[in-house]
Enzyme design. Structure first.
Site, short mmCIF file in Angstrom:
data_model
loop_
_atom_site.label_atom_id
_atom_site.label_comp_id
_atom_site.label_asym_id
_atom_site.label_seq_id
_atom_site.Cartn_x
_atom_site.Cartn_y
_atom_site.Cartn_z
N THR A 205 64.00 11.76 11.41
CA THR A 205 63.85 11.21 10.06
C THR A 205 63.60 9.74 10.30
O THR A 205 63.95 9.23 11.36
CB THR A 205 65.20 11.34 9.30
OG1 THR A 205 65.44 12.70 9.02
CG2 THR A 205 65.25 10.55 8.02
N VAL A 234 67.27 21.43 1.12
CA VAL A 234 67.20 19.97 0.97
C VAL A 234 68.33 19.37 1.79
O VAL A 234 69.48 19.83 1.70
CB VAL A 234 67.32 19.57 -0.52
CG1 VAL A 234 67.42 18.06 -0.65
CG2 VAL A 234 66.12 20.08 -1.30
N THR A 256 70.54 9.40 9.70
CA THR A 256 69.69 10.47 10.23
C THR A 256 70.60 11.42 11.00
O THR A 256 71.71 11.05 11.38
CB THR A 256 68.60 9.93 11.18
OG1 THR A 256 69.23 9.30 12.31
CG2 THR A 256 67.69 8.92 10.51
N1 ASP Z 1 68.92 14.22 8.12
C1 ASP Z 1 67.75 15.05 8.12
C2 ASP Z 1 68.03 16.30 7.34
O1 ASP Z 1 69.10 16.86 7.48
C3 ASP Z 1 67.26 15.47 9.45
C4 ASP Z 1 67.36 14.49 10.56
O2 ASP Z 1 67.56 13.31 10.35
O3 ASP Z 1 67.24 14.91 11.72
O4 ASP Z 1 67.16 16.74 6.63
#
Ligand code: ASP
Length: 353
Positions: A205, A234, A256
């Site tokens: 992200t 989501v 993230t």
């Molecule tokens: N936080 C993001 C989600 O759960 C994914 C990520 O940052 O790797 O959609």
């Protein structure tokens, strides 16, 4: 536990300055006697994939841009990059092979926010999130409604699935089960390259928070979410208080990593609150990680020592310019432009293997 950080300003100095802010808020307005604000050093902090984004954001705030416009222009570089498999165009798709994007923005000076979730076909969900903030009385639009809103505002609908992302998804689909009819391709150098992405569930992200020269804050988080997710899933990124939060009197935070762990704890709102009570950005991020770790109780998510198996990373800036980031597990980095240098730094961490 480690705390490499920028903690140059003491807790007492910061609490003193927030007390001064509170006193200023309580005082009657004296517009005629307004004094020019002192110029400060801007700061932009982002996830490790955001070094080009922090550079762009600082360039823009130096030219006088609003901090949210600067943050969005920064993340737009990564949203448009076909080589970043975690954000925007080129992001890994859901389990049906469709790219679904989540994004949120928050503007400190107005305390307004906007977000979109499970949005298909729009390369820059962060721009749509800003329009939700500015041109609706809502805060979050999802799925088909979010796409129709984007079309109404002139966004083209594009195929966001690059060939590389499609091949990684297909490799995942062909190998995830022995009780379906999909078969993996024969061994080849290309197949070995694709398999690299499937050893661990790919995540990623971009989060970017900006402090401008006047001490105003803004933040943006944008993502293609968890690779191969159930359609409609989501994550934390578009949820205000989880994927990001800004209190213009205190600071900004973003996240993230495993969204479900963050969502269950409203982490970014809490991190900003912890900073309001005097913690440094790094201390606040670490304290939040401790709480997430303590509240993770499902055995499938824990290692033999009872530690969360997943990673989660928090990034924070305080209004006085102090910043920091921390991850559940050692080895993560973050991007920061402190007004002088743009660089990657090591995150503080809770656990190491
Ligand atoms: N936080 C993001 C989600 O759960 C994914 C990520 O940052 O790797 O959609």
């Amino acid at each position: 536990m480690s705390q490499p950080d920028s903690e140059a300003v003491s807790r007492r100095e910061f609490l003193g300055s927030t007390a001064a802010t509170a006193a200023a808020l309580a005082a009657p307005a004296r517009g005629a006697e307004a004094v020019a604000e002192p110029q400060r050093r801007p700061v932009a902090i982002a996830s490790a994939n955001g070094l080009r984004a922090t550079a762009r954001a600082i360039e823009l705030v130096r030219q006088g841009a609003d901090p949210l416009d600067a943050a969005i222009a920064g993340v737009n570089i990564i949203e448009a990059d076909p080589n970043d498999l975690t954000v925007g165009y080129g992001g890994l798709p859901n389990e049906d092979g469709v790219v679904e994007l989540d994004a949120a923005v928050m503007h400190g000076p107005t305390h307004r926010a906007g977000a979109v979730a499970a949005l298909q076909g729009v390369k820059h969900p962060s721009r749509v999130a800003k329009l939700v903030m500015e041109r609706t009385d809502h805060l979050l639009l999802v799925g088909e409604g979010a796409q129709r809103f984007a079309i109404a505002h002139g966004f083209p609908i594009e195929n966001l699935l690059t060939e590389r992302a499609r091949k990684i998804w297909l490799r995942w689909k062909e190998t995830r089960s022995d009780i379906d009819d999909w078969l993996p391709p024969p061994e080849s150098p290309e197949d070995a390259e694709l398999r690299r992405y499937l050893r661990e569930r790919p995540t990623g992200t971009i989060h970017l928070s900006v402090l401008d020269l006047h001490g105003d804050l803004a933040a943006c988080t944008t993502t293609s979410g968890l690779a191969f997710k159930i359609p409609g899933r989501v994550g934390d990124s578009p949820i205000i208080g989880a994927g990001l939060y800004v209190d213009n009197d205190v600071g900004a935070a973003g996240s993230t990593g495993r969204g479900e762990a963050n969502l269950a704890n409203c982490s970014c709102a809490v991190i900003v609150e912890l900073m309001a009570r005097g913690m440094s950005p790094t201390e606040a991020c670490l304290e939040m990680l401790r709480r997430v770790a303590k509240r993770t109780r499902e055995a499938r998510l824990l290692d033999k020592q009872g530690r969360p198996k997943f990673n989660l990373v928090f990034y924070a800036i305080r209004k006085d310019g102090q910043y920091g980031a921390a991850s559940m597990w050692r080895g993560r980095r973050y991007a920061v432009h402190d007004g002088t240098r743009n660089q990657l730094k090591d995150c503080a961490f809770l656990f190491e293997r």
